[in-house]
Motif scaffolding. Structure first.
Motif, PDB file in Angstrom:
ATOM      1  N   LEU A   1     -52.714  95.952  67.354  1.00 37.15           N
ATOM      2  CA  LEU A   1     -52.469  96.387  68.675  1.00 37.15           C
ATOM      3  C   LEU A   1     -53.009  97.880  68.627  1.00 37.15           C
ATOM      4  CD1 LEU A   1     -50.818  95.910  71.259  1.00 37.15           C
ATOM      5  CD2 LEU A   1     -48.927  97.199  70.056  1.00 37.15           C
ATOM      6  N   LYS A   2     -54.341  97.758  69.010  1.00 43.75           N
ATOM      7  CA  LYS A   2     -55.276  98.891  69.142  1.00 43.75           C
ATOM      8  C   LYS A   2     -55.706  99.045  70.561  1.00 43.75           C
ATOM      9  CE  LYS A   2     -56.899  98.736  64.319  1.00 43.75           C
ATOM     10  NZ  LYS A   2     -58.251  98.732  63.576  1.00 43.75           N
ATOM     11  N   THR A   3     -55.785 100.287  71.084  1.00 51.33           N
ATOM     12  CA  THR A   3     -56.604 100.621  72.311  1.00 51.33           C
ATOM     13  C   THR A   3     -58.076 100.716  71.933  1.00 51.33           C
ATOM     14  OG1 THR A   3     -56.362 102.843  72.039  1.00 51.33           O
ATOM     15  CG2 THR A   3     -54.611 101.929  73.245  1.00 51.33           C
ATOM     16  N   GLY A   4     -58.604 100.080  73.186  1.00 49.22           N
ATOM     17  CA  GLY A   4     -60.267  99.904  72.776  1.00 49.22           C
ATOM     18  C   GLY A   4     -60.737 100.263  74.217  1.00 49.22           C
ATOM     19  N   THR A   5     -62.182 100.161  74.429  1.00 49.18           N
ATOM     20  CA  THR A   5     -62.787 100.554  75.488  1.00 49.18           C
ATOM     21  C   THR A   5     -63.943  99.658  75.333  1.00 49.18           C
ATOM     22  OG1 THR A   5     -62.350 102.777  75.473  1.00 49.18           O
ATOM     23  CG2 THR A   5     -64.216 101.955  77.048  1.00 49.18           C
ATOM     24  N   ILE A   6     -64.040  98.731  76.658  1.00 53.13           N
ATOM     25  CA  ILE A   6     -65.159  97.876  77.055  1.00 53.13           C
ATOM     26  C   ILE A   6     -66.285  98.726  77.577  1.00 53.13           C
ATOM     27  CG2 ILE A   6     -66.116  95.819  78.351  1.00 53.13           C
ATOM     28  CD1 ILE A   6     -63.182  94.710  77.899  1.00 53.13           C
ATOM     29  N   GLU A   7     -67.438  98.774  77.079  1.00 51.74           N
ATOM     30  CA  GLU A   7     -68.584  99.515  77.595  1.00 51.74           C
ATOM     31  C   GLU A   7     -69.628  98.687  78.019  1.00 51.74           C
ATOM     32  OE1 GLU A   7     -69.512 102.090  74.251  1.00 51.74           O
ATOM     33  OE2 GLU A   7     -67.725 103.276  74.652  1.00 51.74           O
ATOM     34  N   PHE A   8     -70.266  98.888  79.278  1.00 54.66           N
ATOM     35  CA  PHE A   8     -71.377  98.027  79.668  1.00 54.66           C
ATOM     36  C   PHE A   8     -71.934  98.907  80.835  1.00 54.66           C
ATOM     37  CE2 PHE A   8     -67.772  96.885  81.961  1.00 54.66           C
ATOM     38  CZ  PHE A   8     -68.019  96.649  83.127  1.00 54.66           C
ATOM     39  N   GLY A   9     -73.403  98.922  80.906  1.00 54.48           N
ATOM     40  CA  GLY A   9     -74.020  99.357  81.796  1.00 54.48           C
ATOM     41  C   GLY A   9     -73.640 100.642  82.514  1.00 54.48           C
ATOM     42  N   GLY A  10     -73.095 101.563  81.532  1.00 55.65           N
ATOM     43  CA  GLY A  10     -72.433 103.011  82.059  1.00 55.65           C
ATOM     44  C   GLY A  10     -71.218 103.087  82.501  1.00 55.65           C
ATOM     45  N   SER A  11     -70.615 101.851  82.561  1.00 55.32           N
ATOM     46  CA  SER A  11     -69.262 101.804  82.917  1.00 55.32           C
ATOM     47  C   SER A  11     -68.185 101.506  81.768  1.00 55.32           C
ATOM     48  CB  SER A  11     -68.973 100.456  83.699  1.00 55.32           C
ATOM     49  OG  SER A  11     -69.602 100.854  84.869  1.00 55.32           O
TER      50      SER A  11
ATOM     51  N   THR B   1     -61.873  89.723  85.459  1.00 57.39           N
ATOM     52  CA  THR B   1     -63.012  89.418  86.404  1.00 57.39           C
ATOM     53  C   THR B   1     -64.202  90.357  86.463  1.00 57.39           C
ATOM     54  OG1 THR B   1     -61.817  90.271  88.190  1.00 57.39           O
ATOM     55  CG2 THR B   1     -61.480  88.037  87.885  1.00 57.39           C
ATOM     56  N   ILE B   2     -63.868  91.745  86.184  1.00 56.88           N
ATOM     57  CA  ILE B   2     -65.245  92.516  86.219  1.00 56.88           C
ATOM     58  C   ILE B   2     -65.648  92.675  84.724  1.00 56.88           C
ATOM     59  CG2 ILE B   2     -64.187  93.683  88.053  1.00 56.88           C
ATOM     60  CD1 ILE B   2     -63.165  95.829  86.433  1.00 56.88           C
ATOM     61  N   VAL B   3     -65.147  91.845  83.614  1.00 50.63           N
ATOM     62  CA  VAL B   3     -65.844  92.128  82.421  1.00 50.63           C
ATOM     63  C   VAL B   3     -66.871  91.228  82.346  1.00 50.63           C
ATOM     64  CG1 VAL B   3     -65.152  91.998  79.961  1.00 50.63           C
ATOM     65  CG2 VAL B   3     -63.436  92.683  81.352  1.00 50.63           C
ATOM     66  N   PRO B   4     -68.053  91.656  81.894  1.00 53.46           N
ATOM     67  CA  PRO B   4     -69.299  91.030  81.582  1.00 53.46           C
ATOM     68  C   PRO B   4     -69.459  89.929  80.605  1.00 53.46           C
ATOM     69  CG  PRO B   4     -69.740  93.185  81.163  1.00 53.46           C
ATOM     70  CD  PRO B   4     -68.464  93.213  81.659  1.00 53.46           C
ATOM     71  N   TYR B   5     -70.202  89.111  80.521  1.00 54.15           N
ATOM     72  CA  TYR B   5     -70.145  88.231  79.310  1.00 54.15           C
ATOM     73  C   TYR B   5     -70.606  88.894  78.042  1.00 54.15           C
ATOM     74  CZ  TYR B   5     -68.904  84.467  82.085  1.00 54.15           C
ATOM     75  OH  TYR B   5     -68.243  83.468  82.869  1.00 54.15           O
ATOM     76  N   GLN B   6     -71.421  90.043  78.121  1.00 56.37           N
ATOM     77  CA  GLN B   6     -71.894  90.886  76.822  1.00 56.37           C
ATOM     78  C   GLN B   6     -71.588  92.331  77.023  1.00 56.37           C
ATOM     79  OE1 GLN B   6     -75.993  89.825  75.993  1.00 56.37           O
ATOM     80  NE2 GLN B   6     -75.475  87.704  75.481  1.00 56.37           N
ATOM     81  N   PHE B   7     -70.920  93.001  76.109  1.00 59.61           N
ATOM     82  CA  PHE B   7     -70.665  94.315  76.168  1.00 59.61           C
ATOM     83  C   PHE B   7     -70.432  94.869  74.969  1.00 59.61           C
ATOM     84  CE2 PHE B   7     -66.514  91.676  76.729  1.00 59.61           C
ATOM     85  CZ  PHE B   7     -65.941  92.196  75.697  1.00 59.61           C
ATOM     86  N   THR B   8     -70.051  96.077  74.578  1.00 60.55           N
ATOM     87  CA  THR B   8     -69.819  96.776  73.455  1.00 60.55           C
ATOM     88  C   THR B   8     -68.324  97.113  73.313  1.00 60.55           C
ATOM     89  OG1 THR B   8     -72.071  97.778  73.192  1.00 60.55           O
ATOM     90  CG2 THR B   8     -70.427  98.639  72.097  1.00 60.55           C
TER      91      THR B   8
ATOM     92  N   ILE C   1     -59.096  87.804  76.975  1.00 62.54           N
ATOM     93  CA  ILE C   1     -60.584  87.448  76.846  1.00 62.54           C
ATOM     94  C   ILE C   1     -60.912  87.047  75.262  1.00 62.54           C
ATOM     95  CG2 ILE C   1     -62.980  88.505  76.805  1.00 62.54           C
ATOM     96  CD1 ILE C   1     -61.882  90.155  79.053  1.00 62.54           C
ATOM     97  N   GLY C   2     -61.275  86.205  74.820  1.00 62.33           N
ATOM     98  CA  GLY C   2     -61.772  86.082  73.561  1.00 62.33           C
ATOM     99  C   GLY C   2     -63.293  86.300  73.425  1.00 62.33           C
TER     100      GLY C   2
END
Length: 82
Positions: A13-23, A45-52, A74-75
């Protein structure tokens, strides 16, 4: 439920950040292994298929590819370290 993964995931149970295209999008990591993770987000719905995926608790950053989506979860599979 049968487990079909090659590597067993562990509940976390960790907080994280999805990073993509400056967002960025906040997320919660619900389970994780060396190969992938399940993320919970407010809206997938706004999460892209590839991200950090950045995890501030341990300072890690992993490149991810979405393999499934259901409701607000999301898996992902990890495909390259940064």
């Amino acid at each position: 439920m049968d487990e079909h993964r090659a590597v067993k995931r562990h509940r976390v149970l960790k907080t994280g950040t999805i990073e993509f295209g400056g967002s960025t999008i906040s997320c919660t990591v619900r389970n994780k292994s060396d190969a992938g993770a399940m993320l919970q987000v407010a809206s997938q719905t706004i999460v892209p298929y590839q991200f950090t995926l950045a995890l501030p608790a341990d300072g890690s950053r992993r490149r991810c590819h979405v393999v499934w989506r259901k409701d607000n979860r999301i898996g992902v599979t990890f495909w390259q370290s940064e």
